[in-house]
Design an enzyme around this catalytic site. Sequence first.
Site, short mmCIF file in Angstrom:
data_model
loop_
_atom_site.label_atom_id
_atom_site.label_comp_id
_atom_site.label_asym_id
_atom_site.label_seq_id
_atom_site.Cartn_x
_atom_site.Cartn_y
_atom_site.Cartn_z
N SER A 129 1.02 -1.34 0.47
CA SER A 129 -0.05 0.13 -0.44
C SER A 129 1.38 1.31 0.18
O SER A 129 1.99 1.43 0.19
CB SER A 129 -0.97 0.14 1.31
N TYR A 153 -2.45 -0.07 10.87
CA TYR A 153 -2.51 -1.00 8.99
C TYR A 153 -1.60 -0.78 8.86
O TYR A 153 -0.84 -2.03 8.17
CB TYR A 153 -3.82 -0.77 9.18
N LYS A 157 1.79 -3.05 7.19
CA LYS A 157 2.41 -3.34 5.99
C LYS A 157 3.64 -3.47 5.78
O LYS A 157 4.24 -4.01 4.70
CB LYS A 157 1.39 -2.15 4.86
P1 NAD Z 1 -10.97 -6.97 1.28
O1 NAD Z 1 -11.03 -6.86 2.64
O2 NAD Z 1 -11.65 -7.36 -0.03
O3 NAD Z 1 -10.20 -8.46 0.72
C1 NAD Z 1 -9.21 -8.80 0.98
C2 NAD Z 1 -10.09 -10.39 1.84
O4 NAD Z 1 -9.15 -11.13 2.38
C3 NAD Z 1 -11.29 -10.25 2.21
O5 NAD Z 1 -12.15 -11.11 1.50
C4 NAD Z 1 -11.07 -11.09 3.98
O6 NAD Z 1 -12.01 -11.69 3.72
C5 NAD Z 1 -9.92 -11.66 3.19
N1 NAD Z 1 -9.05 -12.39 4.53
C6 NAD Z 1 -8.91 -11.29 5.24
N2 NAD Z 1 -8.29 -12.07 6.93
C7 NAD Z 1 -7.83 -13.24 5.56
C8 NAD Z 1 -7.38 -14.81 6.78
N3 NAD Z 1 -6.72 -14.21 7.70
N4 NAD Z 1 -7.67 -15.61 6.51
C9 NAD Z 1 -8.06 -15.64 4.58
N5 NAD Z 1 -8.79 -14.59 3.85
C10 NAD Z 1 -8.39 -13.64 5.00
O7 NAD Z 1 -9.68 -5.74 0.25
P2 NAD Z 1 -9.20 -5.19 -0.99
O8 NAD Z 1 -9.88 -3.95 -0.78
O9 NAD Z 1 -9.17 -6.05 -1.61
O10 NAD Z 1 -7.93 -5.43 -0.17
C11 NAD Z 1 -7.08 -6.13 -0.75
C12 NAD Z 1 -5.41 -6.28 -0.21
O11 NAD Z 1 -5.11 -4.90 -0.94
C13 NAD Z 1 -5.46 -6.33 1.52
O12 NAD Z 1 -4.49 -6.43 1.44
C14 NAD Z 1 -5.07 -4.97 1.61
O13 NAD Z 1 -4.14 -4.13 2.49
C15 NAD Z 1 -4.35 -3.81 0.37
N6 NAD Z 1 -4.63 -2.79 -0.03
C16 NAD Z 1 -6.68 -2.34 -0.12
C17 NAD Z 1 -6.07 -0.74 -0.78
C18 NAD Z 1 -7.85 -0.62 -0.69
O14 NAD Z 1 -8.03 0.79 -0.75
N7 NAD Z 1 -8.40 -0.98 -1.29
C19 NAD Z 1 -5.50 -0.38 -0.58
C20 NAD Z 1 -3.54 -0.39 -0.77
C21 NAD Z 1 -3.29 -1.71 -0.28
C1 UD1 Z 2 -7.14 5.53 3.53
C2 UD1 Z 2 -5.84 5.41 4.52
C3 UD1 Z 2 -4.76 4.30 3.79
C4 UD1 Z 2 -5.99 3.01 3.16
C5 UD1 Z 2 -6.47 3.44 1.99
C6 UD1 Z 2 -7.38 2.68 1.09
C7 UD1 Z 2 -6.88 7.14 6.36
C8 UD1 Z 2 -5.64 8.05 7.00
N1 UD1 Z 2 -5.61 6.30 5.14
O1 UD1 Z 2 -6.62 6.17 1.98
O2 UD1 Z 2 -4.31 4.08 4.92
O3 UD1 Z 2 -4.47 2.88 2.52
O4 UD1 Z 2 -7.20 4.24 2.88
O5 UD1 Z 2 -7.71 1.75 1.87
O6 UD1 Z 2 -7.29 6.43 7.00
N2 UD1 Z 2 -12.55 12.14 2.40
C9 UD1 Z 2 -13.38 12.48 2.93
N3 UD1 Z 2 -14.94 12.41 3.54
C10 UD1 Z 2 -15.26 10.91 3.63
C11 UD1 Z 2 -14.17 9.89 3.15
C12 UD1 Z 2 -12.36 10.48 2.72
O7 UD1 Z 2 -13.09 14.15 2.67
O8 UD1 Z 2 -16.19 10.91 4.09
C13 UD1 Z 2 -10.90 12.39 1.61
C14 UD1 Z 2 -9.97 12.01 3.03
O9 UD1 Z 2 -9.61 13.27 3.85
C15 UD1 Z 2 -9.12 11.70 1.79
C16 UD1 Z 2 -9.62 11.53 0.68
O10 UD1 Z 2 -11.26 11.58 1.43
O11 UD1 Z 2 -7.93 13.56 1.50
C17 UD1 Z 2 -9.66 10.24 -0.02
O12 UD1 Z 2 -9.45 9.15 1.39
P1 UD1 Z 2 -10.13 7.99 1.46
O13 UD1 Z 2 -10.81 7.10 -0.02
O14 UD1 Z 2 -9.84 7.32 2.79
O15 UD1 Z 2 -8.12 7.27 1.03
P2 UD1 Z 2 -6.93 7.43 2.06
O16 UD1 Z 2 -7.17 8.98 2.99
O17 UD1 Z 2 -6.19 7.91 1.07
#
Ligand code: NAD
Ligand code: UD1
Length: 346
Positions: A129, A153, A157
């Site tokens: 991330s 979190y 990572k």
């Molecule tokens: P998500 O929660 O939709 O998917 C994660 C999946 O992992 C879920 O289906 C959950 O049931 C499964 N899971 C969690 N713990 C588990 C375990 N112990 N054993 C088996 N399955 C398990 O999340 P996502 O948005 O698809 O994210 C996927 C990955 O990408 C995560 O590692 C997350 O940290 C990373 N990531 C996500 C974002 C984002 O904004 N969505 C941003 C940066 C990184």
């Molecule tokens: C957040 C997490 C980041 C994570 C990412 C994806 C925090 C501080 N960071 O990132 O660790 O990897 O989500 O899951 O939580 N915003 C509003 N109103 C809202 C929601 C968001 O103004 O109701 C703004 C936030 O201040 C930010 C932008 O929208 O500036 C994006 O927010 P968000 O989607 O939560 O992503 P990040 O904060 O970038």
Amino acid sequence: MKTNSKNILLTGGTGYIGSHTAVELLNAGYHVTIFDNLSNSKIEVLSRIEIITGAMPEFEQIDLRDEAELSKGFDKYSFDAVIHFAGLKSVGESVTNPLDTYENNLLSTIYLLKVMRKKAVLNLIFSGSATVYAIPETLPIKENNVLGADCPYGRSKLMIEEILTDLSVSDPEWKIQILRYFNPVGAHPTGLIGEDPSGIPSNLFPYLSRVAQGVYKELKIFGSDYKTSDGTCIRDYIHVVDLAKGHLSTLSRLDHSSGMEIFNLGTGHGYSVLEVVKAYEKASGIKIPYIFTERRKGDIPISYADPTKAEHLLGWKAEKTIDDMCKDAWNWQTKNPNGYIKKKKE
Ligand code: NAD
Ligand code: UD1
């Protein structure tokens, strides 16, 4: 359909990013197997993937923290590579309950790596991330920018990245690709799969979608006095389908790489919260009411990627625009107002 004899394990593959990646892999002819404990996803996702691709992934309900079950799962299949999505991702929950996040994210990864080593499956792509970067002194953010997460979190990572670094030093047979995602948003253009958060969403896009849907009366914009063009924070939003395709390119890279590599997956363009609101209004045709509130703790003013390393070495580039992201997010929301759960017939 194209065929490819490779079988790829997606841990957490029924989740948001994993399900979109499953679709791209199946469309490219890979065999896909998913291990997920369904703690943050629904089994319904599998049939949606099948409707889109015409192929059903193999599925095992396994918690990665159960090493014995995980090992049994590996005995049933022969994997060429693993994409490790599974983990807890909520920043807020990681602050209120850090032990759950550390336990889940670290133990899952350690057991997965142990079992992979035992079964001689040494090709790994890890969902990293952009949250691992410290407040950037220079923009855009390159892979060698200073690191420093400020919540449990993010630290989980970073710890996993360190474990992977140590592992790759200890044994050069491992091939490891860390992908640092920026802000994945949007949904598959069919509207069949998308982001389905439980409870009140904390991220911008799912919250915005619910405001447009009329579930919440207004968007609270966290802060209006940042040093940006309109005072709101800037992020690098990336369409989840582009992100999914990045994994396909990384799988090809695994065949020709050695050791560990790290790539930013972003578009390289930043949009402010107000710009996103405008784009969402255009895509949905709905006026989004919003108010400005206090800054959210932990938010950084500006974050966007330098994605050129991925472009040069993976041959991958994000193609979809902010309008595509909003259009597909809204399409998913209108087709699935309650997420994957179908409303019971009256
Ligand atoms: P998500 O929660 O939709 O998917 C994660 C999946 O992992 C879920 O289906 C959950 O049931 C499964 N899971 C969690 N713990 C588990 C375990 N112990 N054993 C088996 N399955 C398990 O999340 P996502 O948005 O698809 O994210 C996927 C990955 O990408 C995560 O590692 C997350 O940290 C990373 N990531 C996500 C974002 C984002 O904004 N969505 C941003 C940066 C990184
Ligand atoms: C957040 C997490 C980041 C994570 C990412 C994806 C925090 C501080 N960071 O990132 O660790 O990897 O989500 O899951 O939580 N915003 C509003 N109103 C809202 C929601 C968001 O103004 O109701 C703004 C936030 O201040 C930010 C932008 O929208 O500036 C994006 O927010 P968000 O989607 O939560 O992503 P990040 O904060 O970038």
